[in-house]
Design a protein around this motif. Structure first.
Motif, short mmCIF file in Angstrom:
data_model
loop_
_atom_site.label_atom_id
_atom_site.label_comp_id
_atom_site.label_asym_id
_atom_site.label_seq_id
_atom_site.Cartn_x
_atom_site.Cartn_y
_atom_site.Cartn_z
N PHE A 63 1.05 -1.26 -0.41
CA PHE A 63 0.17 0.16 -0.26
C PHE A 63 0.63 1.38 -0.28
CE2 PHE A 63 -2.92 -3.40 1.18
CZ PHE A 63 -3.89 -2.97 1.10
N SER A 64 0.53 2.16 -0.74
CA SER A 64 1.79 3.81 -0.63
C SER A 64 1.02 4.08 0.30
CB SER A 64 1.02 4.20 -2.11
OG SER A 64 -0.57 4.75 -2.17
N LYS A 65 2.29 5.37 0.67
CA LYS A 65 1.50 6.32 1.70
C LYS A 65 0.11 6.90 1.53
CE LYS A 65 3.49 9.74 3.44
NZ LYS A 65 4.73 11.43 3.56
N HIS A 66 -0.01 7.18 0.36
CA HIS A 66 -1.06 7.74 -0.52
C HIS A 66 -2.29 6.65 -0.11
CE1 HIS A 66 -4.02 10.54 -2.32
NE2 HIS A 66 -4.81 8.95 -2.41
N ALA A 67 -1.76 5.46 -0.14
CA ALA A 67 -3.25 4.32 -0.36
C ALA A 67 -3.69 3.99 1.27
CB ALA A 67 -3.26 3.21 -0.54
N LYS A 68 -2.97 4.00 2.33
CA LYS A 68 -2.44 3.48 3.63
C LYS A 68 -3.27 4.99 3.95
CE LYS A 68 1.58 1.24 4.11
NZ LYS A 68 3.10 1.37 4.70
N GLU A 69 -2.80 6.47 3.64
CA GLU A 69 -4.00 7.04 4.53
C GLU A 69 -5.01 8.03 4.22
OE1 GLU A 69 -1.46 10.93 2.79
OE2 GLU A 69 -0.07 11.07 3.94
N ARG A 70 -5.59 6.97 2.95
CA ARG A 70 -6.63 7.04 2.49
C ARG A 70 -7.89 5.69 3.34
NH1 ARG A 70 -5.21 11.14 1.53
NH2 ARG A 70 -5.28 11.71 -0.25
N VAL A 71 -7.28 4.75 3.74
CA VAL A 71 -7.88 3.80 4.54
C VAL A 71 -8.41 4.25 5.76
CG1 VAL A 71 -7.43 1.72 5.73
CG2 VAL A 71 -6.45 1.15 2.64
#
Length: 128
Positions: A49-57
């Protein structure tokens, strides 16, 4: 979010241990297990999971369970087999945009955000 990081780490270790074992069988005695394992760990394989994806989760309150991670991995494998590069993977409530060559979840969307949304630069979709 710790579950994603833990899953990524465990998946890499398991996959890399298998590859090291296979390599050791092929090259009996040529390199130490420790050396081969370090090489495999540095390759950083497995769904990430990209940093961006982790933040969105986190922001969207998406629950990442072991079953969901397994389903995502199977969906990525199917998309890869079909030659897809960038896919959207839908589960019953969310969407995950995944770059297949990099095994990277780029971003996620919660169910309430999916209505009237347009997905661009996608060459495949998988429903899980």
């Amino acid at each position: 979010m710790n579950r994603i990081n833990e899953y990524n780490r465990i998946t890499r270790v398991e996959q890399n241990a298998i590859k090291v074992n296979q390599t050791l069988r092929k090259n009996a005695g040529c390199a130490s297990f420790e050396t081969l394992l370090k090489e495999q760990l540095n390759k950083n394989e497995g769904l990430q999971f990209s940093k961006h994806a982790k933040e969105r989760v986190d922001e969207r309150g998406i629950e990442i369970t072991d079953n969901l991670l397994n389903d995502l991995n199977h969906a990525v494998a199917k998309a890869r087999d079909k030659g897809a590069k960038d896919v959207v993977i839908f589960d019953t409530q969310n969407a995950f945009i995944v770059n297949i060559p990099n095994n990277m979840v780029i971003t996620t969307m919660a169910g309430n955000e999916l209505k009237e949304n347009v997905f661009t630069n996608i060459d495949g979709a998988v429903i899980i």
